[in-house]
Design a protein around this motif. Structure first.
Motif, PDB file in Angstrom:
ATOM      1  N   TYR A  63     -43.835 -20.800 -53.013  1.00  0.00           N
ATOM      2  CA  TYR A  63     -44.477 -19.569 -53.412  1.00  0.00           C
ATOM      3  C   TYR A  63     -45.375 -18.914 -52.384  1.00  0.00           C
ATOM      4  O   TYR A  63     -45.795 -19.632 -51.571  1.00  0.00           O
ATOM      5  N   LEU A  64     -45.684 -17.587 -52.743  1.00  0.00           N
ATOM      6  CA  LEU A  64     -46.496 -16.929 -52.040  1.00  0.00           C
ATOM      7  C   LEU A  64     -47.133 -16.032 -52.701  1.00  0.00           C
ATOM      8  O   LEU A  64     -46.581 -15.307 -53.486  1.00  0.00           O
ATOM      9  N   LEU A  65     -48.593 -15.675 -52.609  1.00  0.00           N
ATOM     10  CA  LEU A  65     -49.446 -14.983 -53.341  1.00  0.00           C
ATOM     11  C   LEU A  65     -49.831 -13.946 -52.418  1.00  0.00           C
ATOM     12  O   LEU A  65     -50.422 -14.210 -51.224  1.00  0.00           O
ATOM     13  N   GLN A  77     -51.942 -17.222 -50.257  1.00  0.00           N
ATOM     14  CA  GLN A  77     -51.444 -18.548 -50.293  1.00  0.00           C
ATOM     15  C   GLN A  77     -49.897 -18.599 -50.013  1.00  0.00           C
ATOM     16  O   GLN A  77     -49.137 -17.751 -50.421  1.00  0.00           O
ATOM     17  N   VAL A  78     -49.352 -19.355 -49.253  1.00  0.00           N
ATOM     18  CA  VAL A  78     -48.025 -19.474 -48.907  1.00  0.00           C
ATOM     19  C   VAL A  78     -47.776 -20.853 -48.880  1.00  0.00           C
ATOM     20  O   VAL A  78     -48.280 -21.665 -48.050  1.00  0.00           O
ATOM     21  N   THR A  79     -46.912 -21.677 -49.782  1.00  0.00           N
ATOM     22  CA  THR A  79     -46.816 -23.092 -50.004  1.00  0.00           C
ATOM     23  C   THR A  79     -45.403 -23.390 -50.177  1.00  0.00           C
ATOM     24  O   THR A  79     -44.816 -22.843 -51.037  1.00  0.00           O
ATOM     25  N   GLY A  88     -36.952 -23.260 -43.079  1.00  0.00           N
ATOM     26  CA  GLY A  88     -36.910 -21.575 -43.043  1.00  0.00           C
ATOM     27  C   GLY A  88     -37.637 -20.960 -44.504  1.00  0.00           C
ATOM     28  O   GLY A  88     -37.516 -19.650 -44.536  1.00  0.00           O
ATOM     29  N   ILE A  89     -37.934 -21.852 -45.609  1.00  0.00           N
ATOM     30  CA  ILE A  89     -38.363 -20.960 -46.504  1.00  0.00           C
ATOM     31  C   ILE A  89     -39.664 -20.192 -46.378  1.00  0.00           C
ATOM     32  O   ILE A  89     -39.765 -19.005 -47.074  1.00  0.00           O
ATOM     33  N   GLY A  90     -40.675 -20.910 -46.007  1.00  0.00           N
ATOM     34  CA  GLY A  90     -41.829 -20.088 -45.635  1.00  0.00           C
ATOM     35  C   GLY A  90     -41.564 -18.680 -45.018  1.00  0.00           C
ATOM     36  O   GLY A  90     -42.233 -17.666 -45.382  1.00  0.00           O
ATOM     37  N   ARG A  91     -40.979 -18.888 -44.066  1.00  0.00           N
ATOM     38  CA  ARG A  91     -40.480 -17.803 -43.217  1.00  0.00           C
ATOM     39  C   ARG A  91     -40.042 -16.684 -43.955  1.00  0.00           C
ATOM     40  O   ARG A  91     -40.233 -15.373 -43.883  1.00  0.00           O
TER      41      ARG A  91
END
Length: 160
Positions: A63-65, A77-79, A88-91
């Motif tokens: 997830y990313l806030l 936040q990115v987790t 490559g999910i965070g990217r």
């Protein structure tokens, strides 16, 4: 598309993702970060409409806030859950949000020497932000009050 806005039903899972991902900090001598509690359900609810999840097999694995800081999108936040890391999910989450960012700019604060923090973001075209605006400076003050300045931190910005 596996990226979507978070639903209320995701929030408990987001806390679990945060706890699982935090364990990596324990392995590099930062147990205080690993022990830090994730956002409460109420805090996560405040991010409604500003929380994106990456879903796999019907379940959020990352997830990313986003906050709005100095009129720019700011990654709060990115987790990514460890079982989904290095895929490559965070990217993908960052690229998704960047495409929607006002002025095509995106900021964040991060640990300078943690491999999956500043060095990772540099690979995603973030640069050290030497002149953060007043709201981003306030973010940094809150982080310092929370004890995060025990380890070197910096502000970063992506403009391309």
């Amino acid at each position: 598309m596996p990226i979507r806005l978070a639903h209320r039903d995701d929030l408990t899972n987001l806390q679990q993702i945060e706890r699982a991902a935090g364990e990596a900090f324990r392995t590099i001598g930062m147990p205080e970060v690993a022990d830090d509690e994730p956002f409460s359900i109420e805090e996560l609810l405040a991010y409604q409409g500003r929380t994106w999840v990456y879903e796999r097999d019907g379940e959020a694995v990352a997830y990313l806030l986003i906050d709005l800081v100095d009129s720019l999108f700011h990654i709060e936040q990115v987790t990514v859950h460890p079982r989904a890391a290095r895929q490559g999910i965070g990217r993908a989450l960052i690229e998704h949000v960047y495409a929607q960012a006002p002025q095509q700019k995106l900021t964040l604060t991060t640990f300078e020497q943690v491999p999956w923090n500043a060095p990772y973001y540099r690979r995603l075209n973030f640069e050290t932000f030497a002149s953060p605006g007043p709201e981003l400076q306030q973010v940094r003050r809150r982080e310092a009050e929370h004890g995060l300045d025990r380890w070197p931190r910096l502000c970063m910005i992506r403009t391309h």
